[in-house]
Design an enzyme around this catalytic site. Sequence first.
Site, PDB file in Angstrom:
ATOM      1  CD  GLN A   1      36.115  48.281  35.499  1.00 21.02           C
ATOM      2  OE1 GLN A   1      35.955  48.763  37.172  1.00 21.02           O
ATOM      3  NE2 GLN A   1      36.807  47.106  34.931  1.00 21.02           N
TER       4      GLN A   1
ATOM      5  N   GLY B   1      34.126  38.533  39.877  1.00 22.11           N
ATOM      6  CA  GLY B   1      34.789  38.512  41.308  1.00 22.11           C
ATOM      7  C   GLY B   1      36.189  39.373  41.244  1.00 22.11           C
TER       8      GLY B   1
ATOM      9  CB  THR C   1      32.640  20.120  39.024  1.00 24.25           C
ATOM     10  OG1 THR C   1      32.173  18.793  38.404  1.00 24.25           O
ATOM     11  CG2 THR C   1      32.689  19.874  40.131  1.00 24.25           C
TER      12      THR C   1
ATOM     13  CB  CYS D   1      50.744  47.506  21.022  1.00 22.18           C
ATOM     14  SG  CYS D   1      52.216  48.415  20.720  1.00 22.18           S
TER      15      CYS D   1
HETATM   16  N1  PLP Z   1      33.141  43.917  31.255  1.00 26.40           N
HETATM   17  C1  PLP Z   1      33.926  44.933  31.824  1.00 26.40           C
HETATM   18  C2  PLP Z   1      33.379  46.104  31.817  1.00 26.40           C
HETATM   19  C3  PLP Z   1      35.434  45.250  32.192  1.00 26.40           C
HETATM   20  O1  PLP Z   1      35.746  45.859  32.821  1.00 26.40           O
HETATM   21  C4  PLP Z   1      36.079  43.409  32.320  1.00 26.40           C
HETATM   22  C5  PLP Z   1      36.737  43.322  32.532  1.00 26.40           C
HETATM   23  O2  PLP Z   1      38.213  44.053  31.982  1.00 26.40           O
HETATM   24  C6  PLP Z   1      34.932  42.725  31.659  1.00 26.40           C
HETATM   25  C7  PLP Z   1      33.761  42.978  31.147  1.00 26.40           C
HETATM   26  C8  PLP Z   1      35.533  41.424  31.754  1.00 26.40           C
HETATM   27  O3  PLP Z   1      35.524  40.951  32.972  1.00 26.40           O
HETATM   28  P1  PLP Z   1      36.763  38.994  32.989  1.00 26.40           P
HETATM   29  O4  PLP Z   1      37.843  39.784  33.461  1.00 26.40           O
HETATM   30  O5  PLP Z   1      35.929  38.851  35.063  1.00 26.40           O
HETATM   31  O6  PLP Z   1      36.218  37.935  32.572  1.00 26.40           O
END
Ligand code: PLP
Length: 404
Positions: free
Chosen positions: A184, A205, A242, A330
């Site tokens: 984040q 990304g 790959t 939920c």
């Molecule tokens: N870590 C945090 C703090 C996230 O907010 C998120 C996704 O919401 C993730 C990890 C997981 O990332 P990804 O969706 O690219 O696997």
Amino acid sequence: MSEEIKAVYLDNNATTRCDPLIVQEMLPFFSEQFGNPSSIHSFGGQVGAKVREARAKVAELLGAEHDSEIVFTSGGTESDNAAILSALDLNPDRKEIITSAVEHPAVLALCEYLQKHRGYTVHIIPVDKKGRLDIAAYKAALSDRVAVASIMYANNETGTLFPVEGLAELAKPYGILFHTDAVQAVGKLPLDMKNSDIDMLSLSGHKLHAPKGIGALYIKRGVRFRPLIRGGHQERERRAGTENTTGIIGLGKACELAMTFMDHENVEVKRLRDKLEAGILASVGHCFVTGDTVNRLPNTCNIAFEYIEGEAILLFLNRMGIAASSGSACTSGSLEPSHVLRAMDIPFTAAHSATRFSLSRETTEDEIDYVISKVPEIISKLRALSPYWDGDKPRADAFNPEYA
Ligand code: PLP
């Protein structure tokens, strides 16, 4: 008079819109320059050069010392798993892990698994009511029995920032590998990994306008690493398979754009976030901001509206074209507050109603004004239906002294 309903996307911590400039950058690499970067011929060579360019941009955004510190992965979840499991693999005599109570499941679920099925002791560091890490508990957990400390940079629900640089420095004398889930934070905050004690850092990304399914793990030069995924020689044997070349190229462009927009993110996006927050707090009673309002991501605002359900707020917002998200999940028919809000010991009357608004550089003033104008009527409609509400105030028996 018919009411105008706008489409306002304020759920950018869940995912961001892929920037059209990024899509444009990726497009030729689907069916024109489609080669495998490992191939010797020129089809592969063109793509290989573009992948190198992307790696350099990711490294630059992180303030990394060298491009080779970047390993492309499928996203934040894989990067988190790869970092933690590598640290454990490399330190078989250390059977303890440190993490926080408010991590993303990409870290917490893995740690729970390791505790239950692999016999690790996991120190889950608590947070206070504002979501701030208990530094004394963190210090107390440090020892040479710990293989890895994994503490997030910024919390996805509240935007609260943890002082990860200092935490990494504290871990160093014990020989503990320090990993941070910066999913984040990357693209929103300036980073300087060159001058940091952080050993590994995860990014994803789709949180910074690149496509879903691409991410990276930063591994500091000199830090040993054991791959999670074995096979071919890609990524200097640190992540086989790959390469997701189009995703990598998209991520590179996203990092370039993030560097351009970083100041905007910290000034203009923050201004709009603050305006939204102030507008809601001024017009709705019995609500408060959750998390640390001092050390916080510039785009995130999480507000608890006491005495109503978060899911109902989201549905009503959605009817008005507004996309936000709630801290409740939920599960099996019962609305449970999220583990983050539970860890923060948010009062019972508010834990179910926390609503996260997360902005991006695409958010406009007009959209924020629209949301500020709609939230009060949504909340009063829902409170009129709430068993805890009576006229214009909470029912006397809705008060729970346990949480006073
Ligand atoms: N870590 C945090 C703090 C996230 O907010 C998120 C996704 O919401 C993730 C990890 C997981 O990332 P990804 O969706 O690219 O696997």
